[in-house]
Design a protein around this motif. Structure first.
Motif, PDB file in Angstrom:
ATOM      1  N   LYS A   1       6.498   9.201  -0.883  1.00  0.00           N
ATOM      2  CA  LYS A   1       6.098   9.944  -2.078  1.00  0.00           C
ATOM      3  C   LYS A   1       7.231  10.866  -2.533  1.00  0.00           C
ATOM      4  O   LYS A   1       7.514  10.985  -3.731  1.00  0.00           O
ATOM      5  CB  LYS A   1       4.853  10.767  -1.749  1.00  0.00           C
ATOM      6  CG  LYS A   1       3.948  10.962  -2.920  1.00  0.00           C
ATOM      7  CD  LYS A   1       2.600  11.539  -2.526  1.00  0.00           C
ATOM      8  CE  LYS A   1       2.074  12.365  -3.680  1.00  0.00           C
ATOM      9  NZ  LYS A   1       1.473  13.620  -3.272  1.00  0.00           N
TER      10      LYS A   1
ATOM     11  N   ARG B   1       1.872   7.078  10.085  1.00  0.00           N
ATOM     12  CA  ARG B   1       1.809   6.542   8.728  1.00  0.00           C
ATOM     13  C   ARG B   1       1.713   7.653   7.682  1.00  0.00           C
ATOM     14  O   ARG B   1       2.244   7.526   6.585  1.00  0.00           O
ATOM     15  CB  ARG B   1       0.596   5.612   8.633  1.00  0.00           C
ATOM     16  CG  ARG B   1       0.571   4.882   7.341  1.00  0.00           C
ATOM     17  CD  ARG B   1      -0.213   3.614   7.466  1.00  0.00           C
ATOM     18  NE  ARG B   1      -0.576   3.163   6.138  1.00  0.00           N
ATOM     19  CZ  ARG B   1      -0.739   1.905   5.819  1.00  0.00           C
ATOM     20  NH1 ARG B   1      -0.595   0.976   6.723  1.00  0.00           N
ATOM     21  NH2 ARG B   1      -1.058   1.566   4.597  1.00  0.00           N
ATOM     22  N   ALA B   2       1.063   8.745   8.044  1.00  0.00           N
ATOM     23  CA  ALA B   2       0.952   9.875   7.110  1.00  0.00           C
ATOM     24  C   ALA B   2       2.342  10.447   6.804  1.00  0.00           C
ATOM     25  O   ALA B   2       2.629  10.828   5.664  1.00  0.00           O
ATOM     26  CB  ALA B   2       0.048  10.955   7.692  1.00  0.00           C
TER      27      ALA B   2
ATOM     28  N   ARG C   1       3.117   1.102  -4.123  1.00  0.00           N
ATOM     29  CA  ARG C   1       2.198   2.044  -4.766  1.00  0.00           C
ATOM     30  C   ARG C   1       2.969   3.245  -5.311  1.00  0.00           C
ATOM     31  O   ARG C   1       2.767   3.664  -6.449  1.00  0.00           O
ATOM     32  CB  ARG C   1       1.136   2.499  -3.768  1.00  0.00           C
ATOM     33  CG  ARG C   1       0.054   3.369  -4.383  1.00  0.00           C
ATOM     34  CD  ARG C   1      -1.217   3.349  -3.554  1.00  0.00           C
ATOM     35  NE  ARG C   1      -1.043   3.981  -2.260  1.00  0.00           N
ATOM     36  CZ  ARG C   1      -1.195   5.296  -2.030  1.00  0.00           C
ATOM     37  NH1 ARG C   1      -1.554   6.088  -3.029  1.00  0.00           N
ATOM     38  NH2 ARG C   1      -1.016   5.793  -0.835  1.00  0.00           N
ATOM     39  N   HIS C   2       3.861   3.794  -4.494  1.00  0.00           N
ATOM     40  CA  HIS C   2       4.561   5.004  -4.929  1.00  0.00           C
ATOM     41  C   HIS C   2       5.768   4.699  -5.810  1.00  0.00           C
ATOM     42  O   HIS C   2       6.083   5.447  -6.720  1.00  0.00           O
ATOM     43  CB  HIS C   2       4.984   5.834  -3.716  1.00  0.00           C
ATOM     44  CG  HIS C   2       3.831   6.452  -3.004  1.00  0.00           C
ATOM     45  ND1 HIS C   2       3.054   7.446  -3.573  1.00  0.00           N
ATOM     46  CD2 HIS C   2       3.287   6.216  -1.793  1.00  0.00           C
ATOM     47  CE1 HIS C   2       2.109   7.802  -2.731  1.00  0.00           C
ATOM     48  NE2 HIS C   2       2.212   7.063  -1.638  1.00  0.00           N
TER      49      HIS C   2
ATOM     50  N   ASP D   1       0.806  -1.224   0.000  1.00  0.00           N
ATOM     51  CA  ASP D   1       0.000   0.000   0.000  1.00  0.00           C
ATOM     52  C   ASP D   1       0.838   1.272   0.000  1.00  0.00           C
ATOM     53  O   ASP D   1       0.374   2.320  -0.444  1.00  0.00           O
ATOM     54  CB  ASP D   1      -0.927   0.026   1.225  1.00  0.00           C
ATOM     55  CG  ASP D   1      -1.947  -1.103   1.180  1.00  0.00           C
ATOM     56  OD1 ASP D   1      -2.101  -1.708   0.101  1.00  0.00           O
ATOM     57  OD2 ASP D   1      -2.575  -1.377   2.223  1.00  0.00           O
ATOM     58  N   VAL D   2       2.039   1.208   0.532  1.00  0.00           N
ATOM     59  CA  VAL D   2       2.853   2.427   0.602  1.00  0.00           C
ATOM     60  C   VAL D   2       4.014   2.363  -0.389  1.00  0.00           C
ATOM     61  O   VAL D   2       4.093   3.158  -1.318  1.00  0.00           O
ATOM     62  CB  VAL D   2       3.378   2.668   2.038  1.00  0.00           C
ATOM     63  CG1 VAL D   2       4.238   3.933   2.069  1.00  0.00           C
ATOM     64  CG2 VAL D   2       2.214   2.790   3.009  1.00  0.00           C
TER      65      VAL D   2
ATOM     66  N   GLU E   1       4.059   8.059   4.431  1.00  0.00           N
ATOM     67  CA  GLU E   1       3.531   8.226   3.060  1.00  0.00           C
ATOM     68  C   GLU E   1       4.163   9.449   2.388  1.00  0.00           C
ATOM     69  O   GLU E   1       4.553   9.406   1.224  1.00  0.00           O
ATOM     70  CB  GLU E   1       2.011   8.405   3.104  1.00  0.00           C
ATOM     71  CG  GLU E   1       1.271   7.155   3.510  1.00  0.00           C
ATOM     72  CD  GLU E   1       0.423   6.585   2.377  1.00  0.00           C
ATOM     73  OE1 GLU E   1       0.640   6.927   1.207  1.00  0.00           O
ATOM     74  OE2 GLU E   1      -0.465   5.760   2.690  1.00  0.00           O
ATOM     75  N   ARG E   2       4.241  10.534   3.151  1.00  0.00           N
ATOM     76  CA  ARG E   2       4.785  11.769   2.603  1.00  0.00           C
ATOM     77  C   ARG E   2       6.252  11.565   2.193  1.00  0.00           C
ATOM     78  O   ARG E   2       6.690  12.042   1.133  1.00  0.00           O
ATOM     79  CB  ARG E   2       4.665  12.849   3.693  1.00  0.00           C
ATOM     80  CG  ARG E   2       4.990  14.234   3.241  1.00  0.00           C
ATOM     81  CD  ARG E   2       4.667  15.223   4.367  1.00  0.00           C
ATOM     82  NE  ARG E   2       5.466  16.420   4.211  1.00  0.00           N
ATOM     83  CZ  ARG E   2       5.684  17.312   5.174  1.00  0.00           C
ATOM     84  NH1 ARG E   2       5.141  17.135   6.375  1.00  0.00           N
ATOM     85  NH2 ARG E   2       6.428  18.371   4.942  1.00  0.00           N
TER      86      ARG E   2
END
Lengths: 345, 345
Positions: free
Chosen positions: A120, A112-113, A36-37, A32-33, A116-117
């Motif tokens: 990305k 988790r945010a 995905r990116h 998912d992380v 993700e940042r």
């Protein structure tokens, strides 16, 4: 650094120990992380490593751990920094960086945010630099045994035919060029840590230099030395090269580009900008008669508009780096004895 | 884990922040510890990376972070584990591992003697496995922001002509082989953490498997899948392969080798040995008619004396791994939902 809300524990919003356990939670996080990116066919295959295609030429590998604090800073974050740092190390060997691997060590409770940042930002930096992130690994340590996130990247690249760059090739008479203003990265981090305010925000110069290096080598294939003055700054890096090449250097203080705010910030903090880290600058050493041509090409590139010839390689069996000061005196630019700025990269 | 004597602070006996600062203290540490033990011409050149020579073939890269706790355990330490782990990941792609890079993150206050011991162990493991450590990086974080030492290794290897191993190639009818007893590594770590005593000391099986893999591929070049069941153990790893290959598996519990003490320890701790980590074992999947030949070659190698055929690949669009139990029943070997053993590698 990363606020941990106890209400989030065990939810999907923070990293917990299961994300490093080799089971489904880890597989989900990777899918998912990271996948995905970083999406590419290598990662999608889900093997323990990646098979990569390499063009002809000598193969280069380089690795760098990133433990910078804070994780987010003006001009970048640990994610893009981890890509730029290794892309640049490969480029400094005269190679074209092609592939990266990523090893992540997460602290339990990390948001988790934020992850993700960061992921990305890595993906964007890799895309911009034209490199593929082909394989990776994730580990989780207990709260208090890490610091949010550490990222180790390894780069693989290929040196084109006819290029031969190395730190031991500086010879008396060669010109020393820097690609732009020094100290921006270190001061951006420090001003964030110390909550300093300047007229304009000081931003990290973090950037991938492989495009610039490609243009430089196309114009002057005979460049002798390339090196990015990261930890330890220009001062430590030039001393390293002097030792490797067994030569001295004579710098001209007036010629070394430095932004007014950075110079002021260094003075305020009692730092010598010569030893403050950069993450988007390089030093090039070439034969004197190629220097003007090289400078012209560099100034034509957006990452080296302020490039300047800052000195000359000289004979010196003590491998000393010296500098003519603005006031007409001379000083020794010593190998930094200790550390100025911890966790700057 | 590492006792920190405040009297040693600032002395040469513990790591301090200057060892990560890019100055002389770091250069001295790299020369006196890393270059001394890893000695090879690549490292000695002192560049930002290494130029490596690769024989013809497809190039493989793989990376793994190591955060195991405790750092020293029966049968090994984080140093040899970090070498074995990545050597094995490269070997599981069917490749011959050739080069390693090493990224080290040290905690301020870490005993230099422990670092030396770990680096020496890495050097020996690399020598034994026939790989060269060609470049590295060292960072230091403040006390309480790390846990002694974390090591991320990246491996580069080459797949010989005619070899094609991957996790998505298991087909119904193929035989599933494991190279020896399961659970040794995980239980060795856990018994050290919990101070458990068994009749005989349970030792980690940590080992480099590239020699074994070379012998296996020489005998049966058509091996379809190779994978080392590390985190998550045999259970999670077989589920991964089942998902990648879109097949089911039927295992025979009686055929799965496990040491008596390990089985007893797992029972005591309430662990299912199917999910306990291994660091010196592999799973091989091959066509049924090659299985006996492969088994014979494996049993002739010191690292796979107890190799056994443990099951068969079956058709199953749900990609389930099932097992016939000792008692004649059947159970599902589920993908591990959470984590059993944190920081096992």
């Amino acid at each position: 650094m990363n606020a941990i809300d106890p209400n989030l524990q065990g939810s999907n919003d923070v990293i917990d120990m299961t994300h490093g356990g080799g089971g489904r939670a880890m597989a989900d996080l990777i899918r998912d992380v990271f996948q995905r990116h970083f999406s590419n066919p290598h990662l999608a295959r889900g093997n323990d490593g990646a098979v990569v295609e390499l063009p002809p030429g000598r193969v280069v590998v380089s690795t760098d751990g990133h433990v910078i604090s804070p994780l987010f800073f003006p001009g970048g974050d640990i994610g893009c920094l981890a890509v730029h740092g290794t892309v640049n190390d490969v480029a400094m060997m005269g190679a074209r960086p092609l592939y990266l691997t990523v090893g992540v060590i997460l602290e339990e409770g990390f948001a988790r945010a934020d992850l993700e940042r960061i992921v990305k930002s890595m993906a964007e930096a890799a895309r911009d630099a034209g490199v593929e992130i082909v394989t990776g690994d994730t580990k989780v340590v207990e709260q208090g045994k890490g610091d949010g996130i550490f990222i180790t990247t390894t780069g693989v690249g290929v040196i084109p035919e006819g290029i031969n760059v190395a730190g031991d090739q500086a010879r008396p008479g060669h010109a020393i060029i820097v690609s732009g203003s020094i100290g921006d990265h270190g001061l951006a981090i420090l001003s964030r840590r110390e909550n300093l305010e300047f007229e304009t925000e000081i931003r990290s110069d973090t950037a991938a230099l492989n495009g610039l290096v490609g243009a430089m080598l196309a114009a002057v294939p005979g460049i002798k030395v390339l090196r990015d003055p990261t930890r330890g700054g220009l001062g430590a890096t030039l001393n390293e090269i002097a030792l490797q090449s067994k030569v001295g250097m004579m710098l001209d203080e007036q010629a070394i580009p430095i932004k007014r705010d950075v110079a002021a910030g260094c003075e305020l903090l009692g730092l010598d900008p010569l030893y403050v880290a950069n993450e988007g600058k390089l030093i090039a050493i070439c034969e004197a008669d190629a220097a003007e041509r090289l400078l012209e090409v560099m100034r034509g590139h957006e990452l080296a508009r302020d490039a300047a010839i800052i000195g000359t390689v000289v004979e010196d069996r003590h491998a000393m780096v010296q500098m003519r000061t603005r006031l007409g005196g001379a000083r020794v630019v010593d190998y930094l004895a200790g550390e100025q700025l911890p966790r700057i990269c």
